[in-house]
Every structure is written in C-alpha cells, then in structure tokens.
Design a protein around this motif. Sequence first.
Motif, mmCIF file in Angstrom:
data_model
loop_
_atom_site.group_PDB
_atom_site.id
_atom_site.type_symbol
_atom_site.label_atom_id
_atom_site.label_comp_id
_atom_site.label_asym_id
_atom_site.label_seq_id
_atom_site.Cartn_x
_atom_site.Cartn_y
_atom_site.Cartn_z
ATOM 1 N N HIS A 1 -3.669 9.612 7.111
ATOM 2 C CA HIS A 1 -4.757 8.639 7.263
ATOM 3 C C HIS A 1 -5.685 8.887 6.093
ATOM 4 O O HIS A 1 -6.319 9.934 6.000
ATOM 5 C CB HIS A 1 -5.482 8.865 8.607
ATOM 6 C CG HIS A 1 -6.757 8.082 8.707
ATOM 7 N ND1 HIS A 1 -7.791 8.448 9.517
ATOM 8 C CD2 HIS A 1 -7.162 6.965 8.072
ATOM 9 C CE1 HIS A 1 -8.781 7.580 9.388
ATOM 10 N NE2 HIS A 1 -8.431 6.679 8.517
ATOM 11 N N LEU A 2 -5.759 7.944 5.198
ATOM 12 C CA LEU A 2 -6.481 8.129 3.939
ATOM 13 C C LEU A 2 -7.902 7.607 4.066
ATOM 14 O O LEU A 2 -8.125 6.419 4.268
ATOM 15 C CB LEU A 2 -5.742 7.354 2.846
ATOM 16 C CG LEU A 2 -6.240 7.518 1.421
ATOM 17 C CD1 LEU A 2 -5.987 8.937 0.924
ATOM 18 C CD2 LEU A 2 -5.554 6.516 0.505
ATOM 19 N N ARG A 3 -8.840 8.529 3.970
ATOM 20 C CA ARG A 3 -10.248 8.112 4.062
ATOM 21 C C ARG A 3 -10.751 7.820 2.660
ATOM 22 O O ARG A 3 -11.130 8.728 1.939
ATOM 23 C CB ARG A 3 -11.079 9.218 4.701
ATOM 24 C CG ARG A 3 -10.649 9.575 6.101
ATOM 25 C CD ARG A 3 -11.396 10.809 6.591
ATOM 26 N NE ARG A 3 -12.833 10.573 6.647
ATOM 27 C CZ ARG A 3 -13.734 11.548 6.661
ATOM 28 N NH1 ARG A 3 -13.360 12.806 6.608
ATOM 29 N NH2 ARG A 3 -15.018 11.264 6.725
ATOM 30 N N ILE A 4 -10.759 6.549 2.311
ATOM 31 C CA ILE A 4 -11.138 6.194 0.944
ATOM 32 C C ILE A 4 -12.648 6.229 0.762
ATOM 33 O O ILE A 4 -13.151 6.549 -0.293
ATOM 34 C CB ILE A 4 -10.548 4.811 0.582
ATOM 35 C CG1 ILE A 4 -9.014 4.922 0.535
ATOM 36 C CG2 ILE A 4 -11.100 4.313 -0.738
ATOM 37 C CD1 ILE A 4 -8.294 3.648 0.193
ATOM 38 N N THR B 1 -3.160 -3.742 2.107
ATOM 39 C CA THR B 1 -2.413 -2.485 2.061
ATOM 40 C C THR B 1 -1.195 -2.533 2.975
ATOM 41 O O THR B 1 -0.305 -1.707 2.850
ATOM 42 C CB THR B 1 -3.298 -1.317 2.545
ATOM 43 O OG1 THR B 1 -3.703 -1.610 3.883
ATOM 44 C CG2 THR B 1 -4.524 -1.148 1.683
ATOM 45 N N TRP C 1 -6.930 -0.784 8.711
ATOM 46 C CA TRP C 1 -8.128 -0.086 8.244
ATOM 47 C C TRP C 1 -8.904 0.419 9.443
ATOM 48 O O TRP C 1 -8.879 -0.182 10.517
ATOM 49 C CB TRP C 1 -9.024 -1.023 7.442
ATOM 50 C CG TRP C 1 -8.497 -1.347 6.088
ATOM 51 C CD1 TRP C 1 -7.678 -2.387 5.768
ATOM 52 C CD2 TRP C 1 -8.743 -0.638 4.873
ATOM 53 N NE1 TRP C 1 -7.407 -2.371 4.424
ATOM 54 C CE2 TRP C 1 -8.050 -1.315 3.839
ATOM 55 C CE3 TRP C 1 -9.494 0.496 4.539
ATOM 56 C CZ2 TRP C 1 -8.075 -0.895 2.511
ATOM 57 C CZ3 TRP C 1 -9.526 0.911 3.213
ATOM 58 C CH2 TRP C 1 -8.813 0.228 2.217
ATOM 59 N N SER D 1 -5.928 3.611 6.672
ATOM 60 C CA SER D 1 -6.955 3.993 5.689
ATOM 61 C C SER D 1 -8.324 3.715 6.272
ATOM 62 O O SER D 1 -8.477 2.867 7.139
ATOM 63 C CB SER D 1 -6.868 3.220 4.376
ATOM 64 O OG SER D 1 -5.642 2.647 4.175
ATOM 65 N N GLN D 2 -9.277 4.436 5.750
ATOM 66 C CA GLN D 2 -10.645 4.273 6.252
ATOM 67 C C GLN D 2 -11.545 3.726 5.161
ATOM 68 O O GLN D 2 -11.534 4.208 4.032
ATOM 69 C CB GLN D 2 -11.180 5.607 6.746
ATOM 70 C CG GLN D 2 -12.575 5.483 7.366
ATOM 71 C CD GLN D 2 -13.099 6.813 7.861
ATOM 72 O OE1 GLN D 2 -12.362 7.597 8.443
ATOM 73 N NE2 GLN D 2 -14.375 7.067 7.622
ATOM 74 N N ILE E 1 1.306 6.862 4.243
ATOM 75 C CA ILE E 1 -0.032 6.431 4.670
ATOM 76 C C ILE E 1 0.083 5.344 5.737
ATOM 77 O O ILE E 1 0.556 4.241 5.456
ATOM 78 C CB ILE E 1 -0.859 5.896 3.487
ATOM 79 C CG1 ILE E 1 -0.947 6.945 2.375
ATOM 80 C CG2 ILE E 1 -2.259 5.480 3.952
ATOM 81 C CD1 ILE E 1 -1.591 6.443 1.103
ATOM 82 N N THR F 1 -12.537 1.304 -4.583
ATOM 83 C CA THR F 1 -11.554 1.102 -3.522
ATOM 84 C C THR F 1 -10.288 0.452 -4.095
ATOM 85 O O THR F 1 -9.167 0.862 -3.779
ATOM 86 C CB THR F 1 -12.160 0.240 -2.393
ATOM 87 O OG1 THR F 1 -13.422 0.801 -2.038
ATOM 88 C CG2 THR F 1 -11.271 0.215 -1.173
ATOM 89 N N VAL G 1 -6.573 2.105 -3.928
ATOM 90 C CA VAL G 1 -5.495 1.356 -3.268
ATOM 91 C C VAL G 1 -4.407 1.024 -4.295
ATOM 92 O O VAL G 1 -3.207 1.156 -4.024
ATOM 93 C CB VAL G 1 -6.046 0.078 -2.584
ATOM 94 C CG1 VAL G 1 -4.917 -0.848 -2.159
ATOM 95 C CG2 VAL G 1 -6.891 0.465 -1.374
ATOM 96 N N PHE H 1 2.064 3.692 0.752
ATOM 97 C CA PHE H 1 1.758 3.116 2.066
ATOM 98 C C PHE H 1 3.040 3.048 2.895
ATOM 99 O O PHE H 1 4.133 2.890 2.355
ATOM 100 C CB PHE H 1 1.135 1.720 1.916
ATOM 101 C CG PHE H 1 -0.292 1.762 1.430
ATOM 102 C CD1 PHE H 1 -1.309 2.181 2.274
ATOM 103 C CD2 PHE H 1 -0.618 1.404 0.124
ATOM 104 C CE1 PHE H 1 -2.632 2.236 1.829
ATOM 105 C CE2 PHE H 1 -1.927 1.460 -0.333
ATOM 106 C CZ PHE H 1 -2.939 1.886 0.523
#
Length: 588
Positions: free
Chosen positions: A82-85, A181, A185, A148-149, A145, A125, A129, A138
């Motif tokens: 889980h990618l926290r951008i 993506t 999200w 994402s956040q 992934i 962002t 991405v 992804f």
Amino acid sequence: MGLNFRYKAWVFLWVLCCSSLISSVKATVTYDHKAVIINGQRRILLSGSIHYPRSTPEYYFEERYDLVKFIQLVQQAGLYVHLRIGPYVCAEWNFGGFPVWLKFVPGMAFRTDNEPFKAAMQKFTEKIVGMMKQEKLFETQGGPIILSQIENEYGPVEWEIGAPGKAYTKWAAQMAEGLSTGVPWIMCKQDEDVPDSIIESSFLIYFLVRFPEFGGAVPYRPAEDIAFSVARFIHNGGSFMNYYMYHGGTNFDRTAGQFIATSYDYDAPLDEYGLPREPKYSHLTKLHKVIKLCEPALVSVDPTVTWLGDKLEAHVFKSESSCAAFLSNYNDSYAARVSFWGSTYDLPPWSVSILPDCKTEYYNTAKVRTPSIHMKMVPTNTKLSWGSYNEEIPYPNDNDNGTFSQDGLVEQINMTRDKTDYLWYLADVAVSDDEKFLKTGEDPLLTIESAGHALNVFVNGQLAGTAYGSLENPKLTFSQKIKLHAGFNKLALLSMAAGLPNGGVHYETWNTGVLGPVTLTGVNSGTWDMSKWKWSYKIGTKGESLSLHTASSTVEWKEGSLVATKQPLTWYKVRETQGLMNFTCQSS
Ligand SMILES: *[C@@H]1O[C@H](CO)[C@@H](O)[C@H](O)[C@H]1NC(C)=O
Ligand SMILES: *[C@@H]1O[C@H](CO)[C@@H](O)[C@H](O)[C@H]1NC(C)=O
Ligand SMILES: *[C@@H]1O[C@H](CO)[C@@H](O)[C@H](O)[C@H]1NC(C)=O
Ligand SMILES: *[C@@H]1O[C@H](CO)[C@@H](O)[C@H](O)[C@H]1NC(C)=O
C-alpha cells in the motif's frame, strides 16, 4: 538543487503480509463494504508500516531513497504494497516530508485550496505514479501495489479550516483518480467528504505506541495488548489493518521532525536494527497465521455477537462452508471460564481466544508462548579513542568570516533554508563608563524571547546560559543576569532548530529563531530594547563548514590527554581503535 532534490520527498509504504504469493497474471483490485477484493476474492489484509529511508543497511541502496528498488524487493518477498504517496506524510519526518523550498514558493499555503500548492502536489503525485507505472508496479500491471494513499490525516485540518479544506479534499481525490492507477485510493483519518470512489480509512490505522520524543520515555507496549487489539479489530469485522510501525527504524541525518528522537524504534516487532523483538514478533506472527486460517469465514459473513457473561462475548463468523469464533474477555483483571457450543474455555483477563473451526482454541492473545529474548547491542571492541574540536564563537561584523548584518531580528529558517540547524545572532553591546551597574555590581538582566527551539547565550566568549523549548511548546525564554564590562561586549546567541514541524494547520507559517523581544534591563536608562538593533548573523557552525561530521574531514582533532572536557560547543568523535565501528557525534 536540481531535480534530484525536488523529488527527494518521501513516499512511505505499508507492506501487506499474510497474503498469498502475488499471481503474475494481470488482476483487478476493488473493494466492497467488507473488504478489499483482489482477483475477485475478498481478502483480510494485515499490514505493517515501514519507511524505507529509515531502514537498516539491508535496505540501504547507497542512496537510501530508491523507491522502485524497494518495491521490487517487497514483491520478491511475496508481499503486497500500500503506497502512501502523500505527498504530505506527517510521519514525525522533518517538515512532514515536504522539501523546505516549498514554503518559499510565492503565494504558497500548504494543504488547502491554494493553486501553487496544488500544482506542486499534482506534479509530485504524477511523478511517483508515473515511475510506478513505468516499472509496472501496480497490481493491474502485475506488480505488488494494491492500494495507494493520497494526503494523510487531513480530516482534523479540514475540520479546522472549513470550506477551503473541503474544496481541497475534493480536488485531491479527483486529481488522484485522474491518474488511473487501476487500484483504489485511500485517504487516512478523513471521516467526511470522501468521494465514494476513495476508501476512507480512519478505522484501520493502528498505532503501536506514541512516537519517540526527544528526551521522552522509550515507548513500550506489551505483545499481549497489541494482539488483543488486533483480534478485537478483526472480530468486529475489520478486514484491513496496519501496524504503525512494524519496523520503525532510525531517523538518519537531519530527517527527524521537530523534537523527535533519532531512534524511531517504536517498540515495533522488528526493532530499530531490523531484528525480531521477542516475544512480540513471534506472538504476532502466530496471530497472523491464525487469522489467516479464519479468512474464509471472516470475508464471507458478518459476525453474530453473543453475550457469554459480564464483559464476555463470542463473535462467530459462520457461513455454509466455514466457521470461525472469537471468544473475548474485556475484564482487565479477572480470568473467566466460559461455555461455548458445549465446550468450556478459559479466558485470561483482557484477552481473545481464536477458534478457526469454532471448536479448537488455536491462539489466545494473552498466552505468550515465545520466550523473551533480550537483545543487546554490544560494542565489538571496547577500546575507544576520543577526539575533540572546539567550535569557534564568531564575532559581529566579521564579514570576512561569513557574517552579515541586518536591522532587527530575523526568522531562522528563512536564513538557513534548513541547510543547518544553527544560526548565530551577534551584537556588540557598548557600555559606557558611567553605567551605574558597573559600580553597584547589580548585573543587568538579559531577556530573550525565541520562537525555538534551543538557545546558547555567550557573553564575551563565555557561556552565560542555555534555554530550550519542547515538543509541546517549542518557544523559549532566556532570562538571566549577565556580566558586562565598560566598552564593547560581545553578545553571541546560538539559536538551534531541533527539526522542523511535521504537521499542524499551516505549519509552513510557523517561525523558528530569536524573533524578540530582546531586552536588557537594569541600565541607567532603565531598559534597552535590542530587538531593533543592527544584528550580525552567521549561518551554521564552523564545524559544519569543515564537514567535521563526515569521513572526508581533514581537521586536526585534539586527542588523548588534550581532549576537551566540560567545554561548551565542542565537537567530539569516537572511534573503536580495533573494531569496525567508528562514528562522530556533536555535543552542544
Ligand atoms: C471484573 O470482574 C470482577 C469480578 O467479576 C468485577 O468485580 C469487576 O468489576 C470487573 N471489572 C470490570 C472492569 O468490569
Ligand atoms: C576569522 O578569519 C580569520 C582569518 O581567516 C581567522 O584567523 C579567524 O580565526 C576567523 N575567526 C573566526 C571566529 O572564525
Ligand atoms: C526572508 O529573508 C528575506 C531576505 O533574505 C527578506 O526579504 C524577507 O522579508 C524574509 N522573509 C521573512 C518571512 O522573514
Ligand atoms: C572508520 O573505519 C573505517 C574502517 O575501519 C576506516 O576506513 C575509516 O578511515 C574510519 N574513519 C575514521 C574517520 O576514522
């Protein structure tokens, strides 16, 4: 600074465990009211936070910031991401993960409906991405992934600032979705105004302990209590949880946020060095395995809750083909014996028993069966060799040595741009022969108000005193009588920033440094207001300019019997003369 620095902001990860190996076929990620759905299957997601730039050398890819490589490594380990951008991440990280130059962009206001901010956020962002898509990271591209956040813990800010906050939330969600993506999200701690297509996740974040504060107690939370909370979260129908942190790591260099300690160990299941912390690590590993056994039942139905007695409950997930039960005792001091479906079970205080077949107790959160192992870091060699280097106190108006003058007091970060934590404020204090205090011996009182975070005051080269703020209140006041003689006296204030704030409403506007008033009382005229004087400034310390803290420094250190002791403003280094480890540190 070029592009490199611009994008050296922080993207943090939640690594999801207990998932089966990722299939290599292209897949979909969606969700419904119960769970995240991967490849058409609802999943229980147990995840742990790791911040790769805080990690041990196994994750140190020379450049600690190699995100693509890190995610590939996670995939190789068979985990989801889980990618926290962000780009705002809080995370007790300096400036919440934003680069400091962002604050100086004209018209900038952080995390609100502000065009310069939105432009920078979108650019970042899109950049991240884009990188992920290009490397096919992804899930829908065969990568790890699954989520994402965007933004982080924005709810409280939105609540405080109102309309522009709501507009910003909407914009952020739309902007993120526009990036296609292929995976959902998430917004974290955002209770309201979350568009339907975004998962609101205030329910899932799970803090293990309070973060390590500079000068504060070392955080601790017992394995039993963590396991109890996780089991409760799951038996209440939770399907996606996260440990913050699973591996806490270290705040290297100057990355710690304001008043945050260097250690980010967090009492986490994997300690600061990446080693298992027992019995916590094994106890939680067993818990994850037993939850995994319950997964078919957990994702199929909502639980039926039955009262078994005072503070005693059974949560049963029973479908046609599966059954899992959780028996809980919420009384924190009394054990209980309960009857459930014809059998009896002993429940220690404050515990949950898990029955993956509705019959057999596989696990109880309070029954820790792993031995405690006390890990200790010991030096490989105890022969230490110390060196010292005395920092110089600069003089006012010494322009050849890098000081510059300005009317009045300045904001520290505006001067340093966070390249250093140190800013000198220098003034000549002229005292005439007829000052009464010279005869009476009643020294005048120097009072300095500073926005933070710590201050050393030198008068004529001698340390007069120190004052510091705290995480709660970074501001400080120095108030002390000082010795002055007739003629020119050299006043040197070393203002020190203890990291930059990592959150708060419009924290980009918060000040650091000596902004005054600065007064001297007890002089013939009563009080001098020194705030409007012409002050000299010097950015950083001499030691920093000599790169004393790096291996490339070539200065001569005082060693052996010449090592300075009990001196203010001294750099020290220590080396294990026969071991492998050596390091430098500064004391001020
Ligand atoms: C726990 O159980 C004991 C004995 O039944 C009772 O006296 C006590 O009030 C309970 N504590 C709580 C917090 O319910
Ligand atoms: C200022 O510069 C002179 C000449 O380079 C040097 O000798 C002196 O030590 C410097 N003083 C300080 C305080 O840096
Ligand atoms: C920052 O410093 C510049 C000069 O270097 C000055 O013009 C400006 O007013 C300062 N801004 C703040 C907010 O102090
Ligand atoms: C630190 O140790 C390494 C390895 O022994 C050595 O190569 C290096 O010169 C040492 N650095 C300092 C500053 O002493």
